[in-house]
Design a protein around this motif. Structure first.
Motif, mmCIF file in Angstrom:
data_model
loop_
_atom_site.group_PDB
_atom_site.id
_atom_site.type_symbol
_atom_site.label_atom_id
_atom_site.label_comp_id
_atom_site.label_asym_id
_atom_site.label_seq_id
_atom_site.Cartn_x
_atom_site.Cartn_y
_atom_site.Cartn_z
ATOM 1 N N ASN A 210 0.821 -1.217 0.000
ATOM 2 C CA ASN A 210 0.000 0.000 0.000
ATOM 3 C C ASN A 210 0.851 1.261 0.000
ATOM 4 O O ASN A 210 0.469 2.274 -0.604
ATOM 5 C CB ASN A 210 -0.931 -0.011 1.214
ATOM 6 N N SER A 211 1.999 1.206 0.634
ATOM 7 C CA SER A 211 2.895 2.373 0.662
ATOM 8 C C SER A 211 3.525 2.614 -0.698
ATOM 9 O O SER A 211 3.690 3.760 -1.128
ATOM 10 C CB SER A 211 3.981 2.173 1.726
ATOM 11 N N LEU A 212 3.877 1.530 -1.390
ATOM 12 C CA LEU A 212 4.370 1.679 -2.759
ATOM 13 C C LEU A 212 3.289 2.272 -3.660
ATOM 14 O O LEU A 212 3.577 3.077 -4.554
ATOM 15 C CB LEU A 212 4.816 0.331 -3.319
ATOM 16 N N LYS A 213 2.061 1.892 -3.403
ATOM 17 C CA LYS A 213 0.975 2.456 -4.198
ATOM 18 C C LYS A 213 0.880 3.964 -3.980
ATOM 19 O O LYS A 213 0.692 4.734 -4.932
ATOM 20 C CB LYS A 213 -0.349 1.777 -3.853
ATOM 21 N N LEU A 214 1.050 4.408 -2.741
ATOM 22 C CA LEU A 214 1.084 5.845 -2.472
ATOM 23 C C LEU A 214 2.232 6.515 -3.230
ATOM 24 O O LEU A 214 2.075 7.605 -3.783
ATOM 25 C CB LEU A 214 1.241 6.099 -0.969
ATOM 26 N N GLY A 231 -6.995 7.581 -5.636
ATOM 27 C CA GLY A 231 -6.255 6.439 -5.098
ATOM 28 C C GLY A 231 -5.729 6.690 -3.702
ATOM 29 O O GLY A 231 -5.819 5.816 -2.814
ATOM 30 N N ILE A 232 -5.167 7.871 -3.477
ATOM 31 C CA ILE A 232 -4.628 8.200 -2.157
ATOM 32 C C ILE A 232 -5.749 8.314 -1.133
ATOM 33 O O ILE A 232 -5.656 7.796 -0.005
ATOM 34 C CB ILE A 232 -3.791 9.497 -2.230
ATOM 35 N N GLU A 233 -6.841 8.976 -1.510
ATOM 36 C CA GLU A 233 -7.953 9.129 -0.575
ATOM 37 C C GLU A 233 -8.586 7.785 -0.220
ATOM 38 O O GLU A 233 -9.023 7.577 0.928
ATOM 39 C CB GLU A 233 -8.998 10.065 -1.175
ATOM 40 N N LYS A 234 -8.625 6.852 -1.157
ATOM 41 C CA LYS A 234 -9.165 5.523 -0.887
ATOM 42 C C LYS A 234 -8.341 4.797 0.167
ATOM 43 O O LYS A 234 -8.888 4.167 1.091
ATOM 44 C CB LYS A 234 -9.202 4.705 -2.181
ATOM 45 N N ILE A 235 -7.017 4.887 0.069
ATOM 46 C CA ILE A 235 -6.138 4.228 1.036
ATOM 47 C C ILE A 235 -6.287 4.870 2.412
ATOM 48 O O ILE A 235 -6.410 4.182 3.434
ATOM 49 C CB ILE A 235 -4.678 4.286 0.554
ATOM 50 N N VAL A 236 -6.296 6.194 2.450
ATOM 51 C CA VAL A 236 -6.376 6.906 3.726
ATOM 52 C C VAL A 236 -7.725 6.662 4.406
ATOM 53 O O VAL A 236 -7.809 6.560 5.638
ATOM 54 C CB VAL A 236 -6.143 8.415 3.515
ATOM 55 N N ALA A 237 -8.777 6.530 3.618
ATOM 56 C CA ALA A 237 -10.122 6.387 4.182
ATOM 57 C C ALA A 237 -10.344 5.039 4.859
ATOM 58 O O ALA A 237 -11.241 4.911 5.704
ATOM 59 C CB ALA A 237 -11.162 6.579 3.084
ATOM 60 N N ILE A 244 -0.568 1.104 6.094
ATOM 61 C CA ILE A 244 0.614 1.648 5.424
ATOM 62 C C ILE A 244 1.798 1.666 6.390
ATOM 63 O O ILE A 244 1.635 1.463 7.597
ATOM 64 C CB ILE A 244 0.343 3.076 4.903
ATOM 65 N N ILE A 245 2.967 1.911 5.862
ATOM 66 C CA ILE A 245 4.163 2.054 6.700
ATOM 67 C C ILE A 245 4.084 3.435 7.350
ATOM 68 O O ILE A 245 4.445 4.437 6.738
ATOM 69 C CB ILE A 245 5.444 1.910 5.856
ATOM 70 N N GLY A 411 -4.943 19.808 -0.554
ATOM 71 C CA GLY A 411 -6.372 19.862 -0.284
ATOM 72 C C GLY A 411 -7.067 18.526 -0.413
ATOM 73 O O GLY A 411 -8.298 18.444 -0.323
ATOM 74 N N TRP A 412 -6.314 17.435 -0.612
ATOM 75 C CA TRP A 412 -6.908 16.114 -0.716
ATOM 76 C C TRP A 412 -7.214 15.582 0.681
ATOM 77 O O TRP A 412 -6.603 15.996 1.671
ATOM 78 C CB TRP A 412 -5.970 15.151 -1.448
ATOM 79 N N ALA A 413 -8.126 14.635 0.766
ATOM 80 C CA ALA A 413 -8.521 14.057 2.054
ATOM 81 C C ALA A 413 -7.487 13.024 2.491
ATOM 82 O O ALA A 413 -7.700 11.809 2.410
ATOM 83 C CB ALA A 413 -9.908 13.431 1.938
ATOM 84 N N ALA A 414 -6.352 13.513 2.961
ATOM 85 C CA ALA A 414 -5.238 12.635 3.338
ATOM 86 C C ALA A 414 -4.791 12.874 4.773
ATOM 87 O O ALA A 414 -3.677 12.538 5.144
ATOM 88 C CB ALA A 414 -4.063 12.853 2.391
ATOM 89 N N GLY A 415 -5.672 13.465 5.584
ATOM 90 C CA GLY A 415 -5.317 13.769 6.958
ATOM 91 C C GLY A 415 -4.892 15.218 7.100
ATOM 92 O O GLY A 415 -5.007 16.026 6.172
ATOM 93 N N ASP A 416 -4.366 15.531 8.283
ATOM 94 C CA ASP A 416 -3.910 16.886 8.561
ATOM 95 C C ASP A 416 -2.475 17.051 8.066
ATOM 96 O O ASP A 416 -1.579 16.289 8.462
ATOM 97 C CB ASP A 416 -3.984 17.144 10.069
ATOM 98 N N ALA A 417 -2.234 18.037 7.222
ATOM 99 C CA ALA A 417 -0.916 18.211 6.602
ATOM 100 C C ALA A 417 0.173 18.424 7.652
ATOM 101 O O ALA A 417 1.270 17.868 7.547
ATOM 102 C CB ALA A 417 -0.946 19.373 5.617
ATOM 103 N N LYS A 418 -0.111 19.232 8.648
ATOM 104 C CA LYS A 418 0.882 19.512 9.697
ATOM 105 C C LYS A 418 1.251 18.240 10.456
ATOM 106 O O LYS A 418 2.443 17.939 10.671
ATOM 107 C CB LYS A 418 0.335 20.557 10.661
ATOM 108 N N THR A 419 0.245 17.459 10.836
ATOM 109 C CA THR A 419 0.515 16.212 11.561
ATOM 110 C C THR A 419 1.287 15.229 10.699
ATOM 111 O O THR A 419 2.233 14.584 11.161
ATOM 112 C CB THR A 419 -0.810 15.575 12.016
#
Length: 547
Positions: A210-214, A231-237, A244-245, A411-419
């Motif tokens: 999954n990390s390689l996919k990212l 693709g990224i939002e699907k993994i994060v959701a 992921i690693i 702006g993608w749904a991938a969590g909080d950028a700062k965190t």
């Protein structure tokens, strides 16, 4: 005597006739000291695939690509490293050799219904084909690995376009993710010692898939932003379905055994008795100048302080050049207009500084011996054959978190950028045994999150130490960090790809020629023609990046 000879000839003939009566030619053609591909256990081939892939990746990221992204520079035998003087013979043969072995692992695993090994083989296929298309561009993919079939299209396969290859990689990683989704008890025939990365842990291999996919989704994000975003939002959701690693304990690494020259850290001075491989490599000033202002704790792990600092002292009599208390004092008239770095701790070699880089910073003994007490060598650990920190680092939690930070910053749904960004910094420090330094480091100006892509990519570039290929591909995609070629580099800008090798141009002329024609010639590639390190692949065509 003639009768005796005839007698023994007759006996030998009868013996051979009896032997052939019992065994057909297929049986006789079996090597009694080897293993036939049709019967080999995948666990016997897997260690070779894993170890050789890790070594290839390290040799890229620690050698010439580290020079491209200005982690290091060399002061002898430096043309390829510092100046991108690569010529036209950058071979992908080793990659395809590994892919053939890996395909054997996969085919035998399918035949034996060994799902764990199938999943691992698909991950490794994705990693190797990903490197090939990242480094060269269009390449044999769909028709690759079929040479034994003997057809013209098998021996001289067509090249697939990059978009097709990346799509295939993502599909294979999806398939691998499914195959690796069971607990360890749900698999048969796992041999922990055959798995040099994760000791037969399917959960960690699932994280790697999954990390390689990212990684590859972010790779295509400029050309295919909708595909990448979805693709990224699907993994994060769905973290339970797509783990992921996300911490350094799951990094995809391989330790070097250090038993001989072939399985030791590449700059070691144990089997290279002369130590020249170690001595030639110096820290690059670009990396040092990014790390020094923030007191980056990783610097002391990666680099040595200068052996003899320089000090230009205007109060000294003319003609003074002496060493006192471990410092070399020089009067201004001796220095003249020569650039000099007086940092008392770390001094880097500037990128492509000159045709005699061993003379930099007033080195009194320039030459191929590569002894310069006024420029920082790598840390002494890089002289060892093995060590706790001497690992091939293929995919890390730092990389994954920085990918998600960049996605979130878009702006993608991938969590909080700062965190995500802070987790990336933390993961890198943890990987180098510096967990206790995190709180003080992240609070500093220049490290504390400022909300910019440039900061995310700069910290990701730093964290890719010894694995610099990802930094190169990020630079190509974004132009960040804003690296500048040095004065004696082959071109005025950084290169973008490897040359297709001469053997391929000769033996697969039609297909390689078609791939070359699809490259975009640039002002910097005109001297080479289209098959140039400065021509643009599909991946960067029309993006305006990196230059």
């Amino acid at each position: 005597m003639k009768k005796i000879t005839i007698k023994y000839t007759a006996i030998l003939t009868l013996f051979l006739a009896g032997l052939f009566a019992c065994k057909d030619l297929t049986q006789l053609n079996v090597n009694p000291n080897g293993v036939q591909p049709e019967t080999v256990n995948p666990n016997l081939v897997l260690p070779t695939v894993l170890s050789e892939t890790a070594k290839l990746y390290t040799n890229l990221g620690f050698q010439d690509v580290a020079g491209v992204v200005q982690h290091t520079q060399k002061d002898a035998w430096f043309g390829g490293h510092n100046d991108y003087d690569w010529g036209g013979d950058q071979s992908w043969t080793a990659y395809y050799d590994l892919l053939r072995n890996n395909d054997l692992v996969y085919q035998r695993s399918v035949a034996l219904n060994m799902e764990f090994q199938q999943g691992v083989a698909l991950v490794m296929k994705s990693m190797l084909f990903g490197l090939i298309t990242d480094l060269w561009g269009d390449a044999p993919y769909t028709n690759a690995l079929k040479g034994e079939l003997g057809g013209l299209d098998d021996i001289a396969p067509k090249y697939d376009s990059q978009d097709v290859i990346y799509a295939g990689i993502l599909a294979d990683l999806d398939k691998a993710s499914t195959l690796l989704s069971k607990p360890k008890s749900g698999y048969t025939s796992i041999v922990e010692s055959a798995d040099l990365y994760y000791a037969g842990d399917p959960t960690k291999w699932l994280k790697l898939a999954n990390s390689l996919k990212l990684r590859y989704l972010m790779r295509i994000s400029t050309k295919q932003p909708d595909v990448a975003k979805a693709g990224i939002e699907k993994i994060v959701a769905s973290p339970a379905q797509y783990p992921i690693i996300d911490d350094a304990s799951a990094d995809a690494t391989m330790a070097f055994p250090g038993n001989n020259a072939g399985d030791s850290w590449p700059s070691n001075a144990v089997y290279d008795i002369s130590g020249s491989n170690y001595r030639r490599i110096k820290m690059c000033s670009t990396l040092l100048k990014a790390m020094q202002p923030t007191n980056d704790p990783r610097l002391a792990i990666w680099a040595k302080k200068v052996e003899i600092p320089l000090k230009v002292d205007a109060t000294l009599p003319a003609g003074t050049d002496k060493i006192t208390s471990g410092v070399r004092y020089i009067s201004p008239d001796k220095v003249g207009t020569t650039p000099i770095d007086q940092d008392p701790n770390y001094v880097g070699l500037p990128p492509s500084i000159s045709q005699l880089p061993s003379g930099y910073n007033f080195n009194p003994t320039p030459g191929q011996t590569s002894v310069n007490p006024h420029v920082s060598y790598l840390n002494e650990i890089y002289k060892e054959a093995k060590g706790a920190l001497l690992k091939a680092r293929l995919v890390s939690a730092a990389e994954v978190n920085f990918i998600l930070a960049e996605a979130a910053q878009k702006g993608w749904a991938a969590g909080d950028a700062k965190t995500r960004y802070e987790n990336g910094v933390k993961a890198s420090l943890n990987a180098w045994g510096l967990a206790s330094s995190y709180n003080a480091f992240i609070a500093q100006k220049g490290v504390a999150y400022d909300g910019t892509q440039a900061q995310i990519l700069t910290q990701k570039w730093i964290s890719s130490w010894t694995s610099a290929t990802e930094a190169w591909f990020d630079y190509r995609r974004t132009g960040l960090p804003a690296l500048q070629a040095g004065p004696t580099a082959k071109r005025k800008v950084l290169p973008l790809r490897f040359y297709y090798m001469r053997d391929e141009l000769n033996l697969n002329k039609t297909n390689s020629g078609t791939a070359i024609e699809k490259l975009e010639i640039t002002a910097n590639s005109q001297a080479d023609g289209k098959n140039s390190a400065w021509s643009k692949q599909w991946l960067v065509q029309g993006t305006g990046k990196p230059w």
